[in-house]
Design an enzyme around this catalytic site. Sequence first.
Site, PDB file in Angstrom:
ATOM      1  N   GLY A  11      13.965  45.821  21.929  1.00  0.00           N
ATOM      2  CA  GLY A  11      14.923  45.367  22.929  1.00  0.00           C
ATOM      3  C   GLY A  11      16.131  44.706  22.297  1.00  0.00           C
ATOM      4  O   GLY A  11      17.278  44.934  22.702  1.00  0.00           O
ATOM      5  N   GLU A  66      11.113  47.327  23.223  1.00  0.00           N
ATOM      6  CA  GLU A  66      10.403  46.088  23.508  1.00  0.00           C
ATOM      7  C   GLU A  66      10.514  45.156  22.303  1.00  0.00           C
ATOM      8  O   GLU A  66      10.433  45.590  21.161  1.00  0.00           O
ATOM      9  CB  GLU A  66       8.927  46.392  23.819  1.00  0.00           C
ATOM     10  N   SER A  67      10.720  43.869  22.577  1.00  0.00           N
ATOM     11  CA  SER A  67      10.831  42.844  21.538  1.00  0.00           C
ATOM     12  C   SER A  67      11.949  43.208  20.556  1.00  0.00           C
ATOM     13  O   SER A  67      13.098  43.315  20.970  1.00  0.00           O
ATOM     14  CB  SER A  67       9.474  42.664  20.850  1.00  0.00           C
ATOM     15  N   ALA A  68      11.642  43.434  19.271  1.00  0.00           N
ATOM     16  CA  ALA A  68      12.699  43.832  18.340  1.00  0.00           C
ATOM     17  C   ALA A  68      13.380  45.124  18.790  1.00  0.00           C
ATOM     18  O   ALA A  68      14.567  45.335  18.525  1.00  0.00           O
ATOM     19  CB  ALA A  68      12.135  44.002  16.934  1.00  0.00           C
TER      20      ALA A  68
END
Length: 482
Positions: free
Chosen positions: A172, A168-170
Amino acid sequence: FKGIPFAKPPVGDLRWKAPQPVSSWDGIKQTTEYGHDCMQLPFPSDAAPLGTVPAEDCLVLNVWKPANADLRKLPVMVWIYGGGFVNGGSSPAVYDGSAFAKQDVIFVSFNYRVGRFGFFAHPALTKEDPDGLKGNYGFMDQIAALKWVQSNIQAFGGDPSQVTLVGESAGGFSIHTLMNSPLAKGLFQRAIIQSGGGRTDIGGGLRISTINANGAPSAENAGLKFAAKFNIHGTDAKALAALRALPAEDIVSGLNMATMSDPTYSGPMVDGKVVTAQPKDFYGAGTGINIPLMVGTTDYEIGFPPKVASMEEALKPFGKSNFADAEKTFKSIGITDPQEAAQAIASDTLMVEPARYVERQAAAQGQPVYAYRFAYVADSVKKEWPGAFHATDIPFAFDTVKARYEDALTANDEAAAALTHQYWVNFTKTGNPNGQDLPHWENFNTNADRIMLLSNDGAKKSGMIKDLWAARLDLIEQLQPK
């Protein structure tokens, strides 16, 4: 099993070196407590607060398995946390893998170096090992953890040929990098990318040295500026020794998600070996996606809008000639407040439209891809939140909502978590999120532009819809760099 070392502690002379093979130990190692999360300045309002005191000695991982898994080959999920590459760790309560293990999935989480410990370049480091791996130490840690899984997960009942990466986020963004790194080939077979972009240059497109064609500062420039703060000059072994002798707190030097634009911090970079190009460079050439994907975002994503007082200001990125069309498009989906429009443009640019771009690229490259938008907001905060904020999907995907909402948790929240979690489990097991008694999730088709809406009205209202934001995202697509 918590706190299992997968590399030597990256301290002393191993600061800013690729992860080294872990030293063996005699007897039975107790693995009942999390190891340190990696050194950082925690972010006060983080939705996933760390459960340990951060330290440089942090290259450990955690494994959850069913009690009877030892002689079975079960699918494996490997979690990569977010935090902007400056924060995050594997110890937060909402990252607990128990719910996956209860459904016969081996769950692995690990730590990787963040901030200047994870992403740092300096001419002295280049001189120390001209042909070696350098710069992206955080990505090297991720690869080392995945290699550990390949070598060891069978002892826990896992199948190393059935590894699904989830980030998720970084985390991802990291998956985009790993899908295209020559050093990560064959280490995973599927991926779930939660709010992970796909267009934005990781690290702003920096290269490790001063060869940037556009004259932009390089990662080495940032390292030199950082060293100068501590009166460390030069590019020889003496300068490097002085940098490695700095206390860990000085290396952090106030860096976290609130201060990450500091010019003395580079973030990830193109180093030529771990990262050979930006993910969008691969995708734009019609390559880079060769595994099944699940890709999506929340419906009130992260973005950094300017303060605006009028729709003219908010819609300025589209140009005067397109203002009427843009205003009409935003009005059609109920956005008439200027600041709300600015927020939508910022979050769409950073997260939502790039997710659609990746979905379309995956479909064009012949890979199964399942697109979603997570819109569920817990009952206790429905009156306060305008939508599902960035990262609020995680406790639902992990079915750790009790740890997040505690006594305020409702039966509706639990049902939304059960549905979301089951999709994540099914995809990890088969590469397809569908299963018995679940709303059917169609494989993404660019022409149809249909997505799974995990609805704010709860599990009973979730299902496939024609993306209501399609016209809005078409506008954003025109603004994205080619």
